[in-house]
Design a protein around this motif. Sequence first.
Motif, PDB file in Angstrom:
ATOM      1  N   CYS A 330     -12.138  30.057 -21.612  1.00 47.88           N
ATOM      2  CA  CYS A 330     -12.027  29.808 -20.115  1.00 47.88           C
ATOM      3  C   CYS A 330     -13.707  29.312 -19.747  1.00 47.88           C
ATOM      4  N   PHE A 331     -14.629  29.404 -20.647  1.00 46.35           N
ATOM      5  CA  PHE A 331     -16.085  29.359 -20.266  1.00 46.35           C
ATOM      6  C   PHE A 331     -16.634  28.296 -21.111  1.00 46.35           C
ATOM      7  N   ILE A 332     -17.600  27.586 -20.607  1.00 43.77           N
ATOM      8  CA  ILE A 332     -18.404  26.631 -21.571  1.00 43.77           C
ATOM      9  C   ILE A 332     -19.654  27.352 -21.566  1.00 43.77           C
ATOM     10  N   SER A 333     -20.042  27.796 -22.797  1.00 45.46           N
ATOM     11  CA  SER A 333     -21.328  28.508 -23.131  1.00 45.46           C
ATOM     12  C   SER A 333     -22.192  27.758 -24.122  1.00 45.46           C
ATOM     13  N   ARG A 334     -21.636  26.535 -24.655  1.00 42.29           N
ATOM     14  CA  ARG A 334     -22.358  26.035 -25.488  1.00 42.29           C
ATOM     15  C   ARG A 334     -22.278  24.505 -25.279  1.00 42.29           C
ATOM     16  N   PRO A 369     -25.290  33.013 -24.570  1.00 44.57           N
ATOM     17  CA  PRO A 369     -24.355  33.657 -25.273  1.00 44.57           C
ATOM     18  C   PRO A 369     -23.894  34.955 -24.274  1.00 44.57           C
ATOM     19  N   ARG A 370     -22.744  35.437 -24.517  1.00 42.63           N
ATOM     20  CA  ARG A 370     -22.222  36.362 -23.287  1.00 42.63           C
ATOM     21  C   ARG A 370     -23.013  37.729 -23.337  1.00 42.63           C
ATOM     22  N   GLU A 371     -23.604  37.935 -24.489  1.00 41.69           N
ATOM     23  CA  GLU A 371     -24.535  39.228 -24.467  1.00 41.69           C
ATOM     24  C   GLU A 371     -26.062  38.644 -25.017  1.00 41.69           C
ATOM     25  N   PRO A 372     -26.942  39.388 -24.623  1.00 40.56           N
ATOM     26  CA  PRO A 372     -28.468  38.896 -25.066  1.00 40.56           C
ATOM     27  C   PRO A 372     -28.600  38.821 -26.479  1.00 40.56           C
ATOM     28  N   TRP A 373     -29.158  37.954 -26.968  1.00 40.24           N
ATOM     29  CA  TRP A 373     -29.432  37.998 -28.374  1.00 40.24           C
ATOM     30  C   TRP A 373     -30.870  38.587 -28.686  1.00 40.24           C
ATOM     31  N   THR A 374     -31.118  38.963 -30.029  1.00 36.00           N
ATOM     32  CA  THR A 374     -32.402  39.311 -30.396  1.00 36.00           C
ATOM     33  C   THR A 374     -33.281  38.161 -30.742  1.00 36.00           C
ATOM     34  N   PRO A 375     -34.629  38.420 -30.663  1.00 33.51           N
ATOM     35  CA  PRO A 375     -35.482  37.420 -31.220  1.00 33.51           C
ATOM     36  C   PRO A 375     -35.201  36.734 -32.683  1.00 33.51           C
ATOM     37  N   GLU A 376     -34.567  37.686 -33.639  1.00 34.80           N
ATOM     38  CA  GLU A 376     -34.329  37.233 -34.638  1.00 34.80           C
ATOM     39  C   GLU A 376     -32.928  36.354 -34.735  1.00 34.80           C
ATOM     40  N   GLN A 377     -32.203  36.707 -33.889  1.00 30.91           N
ATOM     41  CA  GLN A 377     -30.991  35.626 -33.885  1.00 30.91           C
ATOM     42  C   GLN A 377     -31.274  34.400 -33.114  1.00 30.91           C
ATOM     43  N   ILE A 378     -32.194  34.490 -32.201  1.00 21.63           N
ATOM     44  CA  ILE A 378     -32.666  33.118 -31.532  1.00 21.63           C
ATOM     45  C   ILE A 378     -33.526  32.352 -32.362  1.00 21.63           C
ATOM     46  N   TYR A 421     -30.233  30.539 -11.166  1.00 26.00           N
ATOM     47  CA  TYR A 421     -29.244  30.317 -10.248  1.00 26.00           C
ATOM     48  C   TYR A 421     -28.488  28.919 -10.311  1.00 26.00           C
ATOM     49  N   LYS A 422     -29.041  28.216 -11.310  1.00 26.06           N
ATOM     50  CA  LYS A 422     -28.707  26.707 -11.477  1.00 26.06           C
ATOM     51  C   LYS A 422     -28.013  26.658 -13.007  1.00 26.06           C
ATOM     52  N   MET A 423     -28.378  27.367 -13.906  1.00 33.96           N
ATOM     53  CA  MET A 423     -27.942  27.237 -15.185  1.00 33.96           C
ATOM     54  C   MET A 423     -27.513  28.496 -15.738  1.00 33.96           C
ATOM     55  N   TYR A 424     -26.138  28.510 -16.337  1.00 33.86           N
ATOM     56  CA  TYR A 424     -25.319  29.540 -16.779  1.00 33.86           C
ATOM     57  C   TYR A 424     -24.080  28.933 -17.417  1.00 33.86           C
ATOM     58  N   ALA A 425     -23.573  30.053 -18.047  1.00 36.98           N
ATOM     59  CA  ALA A 425     -22.145  29.493 -18.566  1.00 36.98           C
ATOM     60  C   ALA A 425     -21.106  29.512 -17.640  1.00 36.98           C
ATOM     61  N   TYR A 426     -20.258  28.774 -17.496  1.00 35.56           N
ATOM     62  CA  TYR A 426     -19.209  28.361 -16.299  1.00 35.56           C
ATOM     63  C   TYR A 426     -17.925  28.226 -16.687  1.00 35.56           C
ATOM     64  N   LEU A 427     -17.074  28.230 -15.894  1.00 38.07           N
ATOM     65  CA  LEU A 427     -15.702  28.269 -15.850  1.00 38.07           C
ATOM     66  C   LEU A 427     -15.225  26.928 -15.982  1.00 38.07           C
ATOM     67  N   VAL A 428     -14.215  26.654 -17.021  1.00 35.19           N
ATOM     68  CA  VAL A 428     -13.656  25.279 -17.348  1.00 35.19           C
ATOM     69  C   VAL A 428     -12.535  25.082 -16.758  1.00 35.19           C
TER      70      VAL A 428
END
Length: 576
Positions: A330-334, A369-378, A421-428
């Motif tokens: 239900c979401f575009i996050s990539r 991502p749905r949850e914050p990533w660590t610096p290593e993951q990024i 406010y303009k950039m985020y994962a959003y409903l499809v």
Amino acid sequence: MKILNKTLIGLLSLFCLVSCDFLEETAYNKVTVGNFYTTKEGITNGVNGLYSTLRNMYIQEYLIYMCEGPSDLWIAYNGSEQWRNWTIDATNNDVRSFWYNSYKSINQCNTVIYSLGNDEIEGLDESLRIQYLAEALFIRAHYFYHLVQQFGDVPMSLKPTNSVETAVYKTKADEVWTQIISDLEYAMQNLPESYSVSEYGRVTKYAAMHHLSRVLLTVKRDNRDIENALEYAETVINSGQYSLVQSHAELWDINNKHNSEVIFPVLYTQNAELNGNGNTAHMFFCSAYSEEHPAVLRVIEYGRPWSRERSTDFAINLFDETIDKRWDDCFISRWNVTEESVTEKIFSPYSKQMEEKVWKKGELAMIDPREPWTPEQIKDVWPVLVFLPEYMREQIDPAIDVQSETNPNAKWPSNTRFTSYKMYAYLVKHLDPLRPEVNWTAGSRDVFVFRLADTYLLAAEAAFLLGNSQKAVEYINVVRHRAAVPGHETDMEIKSSDVSIDFILDERGRELMGEMHRWYDLKRTGKLMERMNDSNMSSSTAGKFEEFHILRPIPRDQLTNVSNPEEFTQNPGYGN
């Protein structure tokens, strides 16, 4: 009672002069709106025209503010300042549009209802007259359902208005609810169980039952209302007419819009000549993805980004993506590269210097991502941009804490970004990939006003209120099984001890968010004040939401055009 003011009469007069086609897919959708229903063809066109009025509501921009957010699930970021800052008053254009479009459509319903009850209509047999009357009453009840939820005591005209009458009177909300129930009961008793394929989209007996279940759970005058709500929901579930599709991906596939789960749709078409303004919902949830990456530009697949409604952190955290597929479905996050080839220079966290990157079409470009990533993951996905939640800007200063040529040893890799406010994962759910070009606004996606998963959750709510938590669990688990990541069906199951009104609200959020139910769900369950003032749920309204906000303001021009202002007054808390 003739209740409409001069402004609304003008709108009605204009509307009654219009002749238009509704949809090409169904034989019944040849619409000619008028006042002369003396033949079978004329009254058929009149009834069909009532379906076309629903397009003025589903889904226009004003509806998403009135029915979805701001709320515990949504922040109204990039639209009206009054919604963004929660300063709604009688000048609000969205409230005004909601009010006038509803009453314009009710007057059209009343014209058809009056003709069916009073006029000699050549060639119309009794069974079809009763069916048409049931359809018209259902649609009128649906508009009054919206109005009484939003405004409380409202004018309730049950006869057509054909002349200017400026004296306007409110009907008590309890009486409006009684009329809604009466109209829906007639519809339930007299509508067909189903129609031929060519008449897909007409309201059925089961659509009326679903609607009644929701209404009775709202009014809850006594236990019998709740018992009836459960009975009607269970009758729909056990009717054999509907079944859940296998996944949300299948449900929201625009090529599968006539599917087994839909109980009451509002129909649209790809024929531009017949589609009018179309379904514009595809723009309102879509974020400004095309402003963040040089190789990701606006494309039909990702939508036209108006950034009107953004999910709250609370809404995003409702999903456990390891077992619940609704997040991915239900979401575009990539976002992938949309251009054939784009070259840019970017700072590498590995070489600690600027490097040239050639982006190729189809490569992964951005992740929220749905949850914050660590610096290593990024760092592991560099140079793909990774967006951290906006609140983390308070913890991370991009000028100091993110790597660059002038700050090569900072903690966070150079591909670190933040939502906004303009950039985020959003409903499809409302995206429309069948639009002919990227800036095309008149979408052709049908609106699923009622669907079977909603019925299951209404049944669960009624069962819980009647003290039968085990039955509530059974209905909720049906919905959760369908939502499970394959192999995790057992992990998605809940127990009787898990069920509460808050859990049911959260499950409705996971299943139905963005489908124009949230405001009513919060009101019906008595949780509106609590959740709108919880800063962990609704950051844009917490501390601002007062008791009077449970109702909307009467539009200013409605108030100023009445000849009896001492009787027709503004809702408490709002100025004129």
